[in-house]
Design an enzyme around this catalytic site. Structure first.
Site, PDB file in Angstrom:
ATOM      1  N   HIS A 169      80.118  53.138   5.956  1.00 18.75           N
ATOM      2  CA  HIS A 169      80.885  52.180   5.171  1.00 18.75           C
ATOM      3  C   HIS A 169      80.490  50.767   5.595  1.00 18.75           C
ATOM      4  O   HIS A 169      80.065  50.547   6.742  1.00 18.75           O
ATOM      5  CB  HIS A 169      82.380  52.379   5.403  1.00 18.75           C
ATOM      6  CG  HIS A 169      82.927  53.616   4.781  1.00 18.75           C
ATOM      7  ND1 HIS A 169      84.275  53.823   4.622  1.00 18.75           N
ATOM      8  CD2 HIS A 169      82.317  54.721   4.279  1.00 18.75           C
ATOM      9  CE1 HIS A 169      84.479  54.995   4.042  1.00 18.75           C
ATOM     10  NE2 HIS A 169      83.306  55.561   3.831  1.00 18.75           N
TER      11      HIS A 169
ATOM     12  N   GLU B 262      82.234  48.238   6.450  1.00 15.38           N
ATOM     13  CA  GLU B 262      82.938  47.761   7.638  1.00 15.38           C
ATOM     14  C   GLU B 262      82.313  48.318   8.914  1.00 15.38           C
ATOM     15  O   GLU B 262      82.113  47.579   9.887  1.00 15.38           O
ATOM     16  CB  GLU B 262      84.418  48.182   7.612  1.00 15.38           C
ATOM     17  CG  GLU B 262      85.187  47.681   6.411  1.00 15.38           C
ATOM     18  CD  GLU B 262      85.287  48.684   5.271  1.00 15.38           C
ATOM     19  OE1 GLU B 262      86.379  48.805   4.692  1.00 15.38           O
ATOM     20  OE2 GLU B 262      84.274  49.342   4.955  1.00 15.38           O
TER      21      GLU B 262
ATOM     22  N   CYS C  37      89.607  51.851   4.680  1.00 12.76           N
ATOM     23  CA  CYS C  37      90.106  53.227   4.710  1.00 12.76           C
ATOM     24  C   CYS C  37      90.599  53.543   6.127  1.00 12.76           C
ATOM     25  O   CYS C  37      90.379  52.759   7.056  1.00 12.76           O
ATOM     26  CB  CYS C  37      88.988  54.187   4.303  1.00 12.76           C
ATOM     27  SG  CYS C  37      87.703  54.382   5.565  1.00 12.76           S
TER      28      CYS C  37
ATOM     29  N   CYS D   7      87.772  53.319   8.867  1.00 13.97           N
ATOM     30  CA  CYS D   7      87.392  51.948   9.197  1.00 13.97           C
ATOM     31  C   CYS D   7      88.524  51.225   9.923  1.00 13.97           C
ATOM     32  O   CYS D   7      88.272  50.479  10.872  1.00 13.97           O
ATOM     33  CB  CYS D   7      86.988  51.201   7.935  1.00 13.97           C
ATOM     34  SG  CYS D   7      85.472  51.871   7.186  1.00 13.97           S
TER      35      CYS D   7
END
Length: 173
Positions: free
Chosen positions: A60, A62, A90, A93
């Site tokens: 992801h 992040e 999410c 993260c």
């Protein structure tokens, strides 16, 4: 007194940087999320979603931006840093964000189904965890949301015509 042309420390500016990265994800047929990590007014980590490209569920924006920032700082602790991300983090993260001890998280579009910065749950300020982050949501929200909506509309249109997310022809699933 002359005012600066652009305030480089503003949330608006840094979210713009994250939006540029989200556009790169869109072009790469990744979910269009971009993230930048800022320390003392400077970007020390930047990334966009690369789950499909790297075949890695943890890739992801992040997570990748945090790793880059840790390398820039030379430590896993990112105290005093702010993360700007186009979509609410999410749970995965958010857990990493708490672990690295970010001071602040600024996001654009909320995620009512899976957002872990206050929408579905709030891991960033969970009482029993060892760290809590300041949260600012809704920065350039319309732009962030529009990019996500356009992406998923295209994905749905592609799947109706027999195309998968990666553009490959679907076989019986």
């Amino acid at each position: 007194m002359d005012e600066p042309i652009i305030d480089l420390q503003s949330d608006h500016y840094f979210m713009g940087e994250a939006l540029r990265l989200a556009s790169r994800a869109y072009e790469a047929e990744e979910v269009p999320v971009g993230a930048v990590v800022v320390r003392e007014g400077r970007i020390i980590g930047r990334a966009y979603n690369q789950v499909e490209l790297l075949k890695d569920a943890t890739a992801h924006a992040e997570m990748l931006a945090l790793t880059q920032a840790e390398q820039a700082v030379g430590d896993w602790r990112l105290t005093g840093c702010t993360l700007y991300v186009t979509k609410e983090p999410c749970p995965m993260c958010a857990g990493a964000i708490v672990h690295v001890r970010l001071a602040r998280v600024v996001f654009g579009a909320s995620d009512p189904k899976a957002g872990a910065a206050g929408s579905a749950l709030n891991l960033l300020q969970f009482p029993s965890l060892n760290h809590r982050c300041e949260i600012t949501g809704g920065v350039r929200e319309a732009e962030c949301r529009r990019l996500l909506q356009e992406f998923f509309a295209e994905q749905r249109a592609g799947s109706k015509s027999g195309q998968s997310m990666s553009g490959e022809i679907k076989t019986g699933e």
